[in-house]
Design a protein around this motif. Structure first.
Motif, PDB file in Angstrom:
ATOM      1  N   UNK A 141       0.855  -1.193   0.000  1.00 17.33           N
ATOM      2  CA  UNK A 141       0.000   0.000   0.000  1.00 17.33           C
ATOM      3  C   UNK A 141       0.885   1.235   0.000  1.00 17.33           C
ATOM      4  N   UNK A 142       0.487   2.218  -0.785  1.00 15.02           N
ATOM      5  CA  UNK A 142       1.244   3.459  -0.889  1.00 15.02           C
ATOM      6  C   UNK A 142       0.462   4.610  -0.270  1.00 15.02           C
ATOM      7  N   UNK A 143       1.120   5.403   0.587  1.00 13.87           N
ATOM      8  CA  UNK A 143       0.442   6.554   1.190  1.00 13.87           C
ATOM      9  C   UNK A 143      -0.052   7.521   0.112  1.00 13.87           C
ATOM     10  N   UNK A 144      -1.188   8.147   0.392  1.00 14.59           N
ATOM     11  CA  UNK A 144      -1.756   9.116  -0.539  1.00 14.59           C
ATOM     12  C   UNK A 144      -2.533   8.475  -1.672  1.00 14.59           C
ATOM     13  N   UNK A 145      -2.956   7.230  -1.496  1.00 17.73           N
ATOM     14  CA  UNK A 145      -3.684   6.538  -2.559  1.00 17.73           C
ATOM     15  C   UNK A 145      -4.955   5.886  -2.023  1.00 17.73           C
ATOM     16  N   UNK A 146      -5.816   5.533  -2.950  1.00 17.11           N
ATOM     17  CA  UNK A 146      -6.941   4.649  -2.664  1.00 17.11           C
ATOM     18  C   UNK A 146      -6.715   3.434  -3.558  1.00 17.11           C
ATOM     19  N   UNK A 147      -6.574   2.274  -2.948  1.00  9.73           N
ATOM     20  CA  UNK A 147      -6.335   1.057  -3.708  1.00  9.73           C
ATOM     21  C   UNK A 147      -7.523   0.127  -3.528  1.00  9.73           C
ATOM     22  N   UNK A 148      -7.890  -0.526  -4.619  1.00  9.00           N
ATOM     23  CA  UNK A 148      -9.048  -1.420  -4.599  1.00  9.00           C
ATOM     24  C   UNK A 148      -8.612  -2.828  -4.964  1.00  9.00           C
ATOM     25  N   UNK A 149      -9.205  -3.789  -4.252  1.00  7.62           N
ATOM     26  CA  UNK A 149      -8.864  -5.194  -4.443  1.00  7.62           C
ATOM     27  C   UNK A 149     -10.138  -6.009  -4.563  1.00  7.62           C
ATOM     28  N   UNK A 150     -10.081  -7.061  -5.375  1.00  6.47           N
ATOM     29  CA  UNK A 150     -11.167  -8.029  -5.472  1.00  6.47           C
ATOM     30  C   UNK A 150     -10.656  -9.321  -4.836  1.00  6.47           C
ATOM     31  N   UNK A 151     -11.326  -9.755  -3.787  1.00  3.60           N
ATOM     32  CA  UNK A 151     -10.914 -10.952  -3.064  1.00  3.60           C
ATOM     33  C   UNK A 151     -11.970 -12.021  -3.188  1.00  3.60           C
ATOM     34  N   UNK A 152     -11.550 -13.255  -3.120  1.00  5.61           N
ATOM     35  CA  UNK A 152     -12.505 -14.348  -3.082  1.00  5.61           C
ATOM     36  C   UNK A 152     -12.762 -14.683  -1.625  1.00  5.61           C
ATOM     37  N   UNK A 153     -14.015 -14.713  -1.249  1.00  6.51           N
ATOM     38  CA  UNK A 153     -14.377 -15.033   0.132  1.00  6.51           C
ATOM     39  C   UNK A 153     -14.055 -16.504   0.397  1.00  6.51           C
ATOM     40  N   UNK A 154     -13.585 -16.811   1.592  1.00  9.70           N
ATOM     41  CA  UNK A 154     -13.326 -18.217   1.908  1.00  9.70           C
ATOM     42  C   UNK A 154     -14.634 -18.992   1.995  1.00  9.70           C
ATOM     43  N   UNK A 155     -14.564 -20.272   1.711  1.00  8.30           N
ATOM     44  CA  UNK A 155     -15.768 -21.097   1.778  1.00  8.30           C
ATOM     45  C   UNK A 155     -16.233 -21.265   3.217  1.00  8.30           C
ATOM     46  N   UNK A 156     -15.303 -21.192   4.153  1.00  6.74           N
ATOM     47  CA  UNK A 156     -15.665 -21.247   5.569  1.00  6.74           C
ATOM     48  C   UNK A 156     -14.662 -20.410   6.348  1.00  6.74           C
TER      49      UNK A 156
END
Length: 156
Positions: free
Chosen positions: A74-89
């Motif tokens: 992560x870099x200061x002064x930014x907005x970063x977006x991520x797509x994660x896969x939710x765990x099955x449990x």
């Protein structure tokens, strides 16, 4: 008829499969004293999460185990977006490895895991009002309504 049944099965299986989580992280310019930092997303057991130490979590950046789903810088002064896969449990832990953490440096997302999470960081911690509480009992409750005051007798 066979095609419709197969199509319905694919749709149903897809609906039951792992869902996606949109994670947005806002890092103002002074975050981590202006230096890049790591974020680590892991599948965890809530009891394990409660007893982990910072150094134990930080070691997983260089030597990830099977619980690690994603690492990112992560870099200061930014907005970063991520797509994660939710765990099955289980639950998700999102850890922010500040150089000098001062307060909350990770958050727990327990089932049902939200489909979108926005996190805002400050200099050395997670801004507390930017994430949902990890445990329902920690959720803020509305103050109890005050009972109306009894009318005072005249001259009192």
């Amino acid at each position: 008829m066979y095609r419709l049944t197969a199509l319905a099965a694919v749709v149903l299986l897809g609906a039951c499969g792992p869902s996606r989580i949109s994670l947005s992280v806002k890092s103002p310019p002074g975050t981590n004293l202006g230096r890049p930092m790591y974020m680590l997303v892991r599948q965890v057991d809530p009891k394990q999460y409660a007893n982990e130490e910072y150094s134990e979590v930080a070691s997983k950046v260089g030597s990830p185990d099977k619980s690690v789903l994603q690492t990112a810088v992560l870099y200061p002064g930014t907005i970063q977006r991520f797509q994660l896969r939710a765990p099955e449990e289980g639950s998700l832990a999102v850890s922010f490895l500040f150089t000098a953490p001062d307060g909350n440096w990770q958050l727990l997302l327990s089932p049902p895991i939200p489909t979108a999470v926005d996190v805002e960081l400050t200099v050395s911690r997670i801004m507390s009002d930017s994430v949902p509480p990890a445990i329902p009992s920690e959720m803020p409750s509305a103050p109890a309504p005050k009972a109306p005051e009894a009318p005072k007798p005249p001259g009192a």
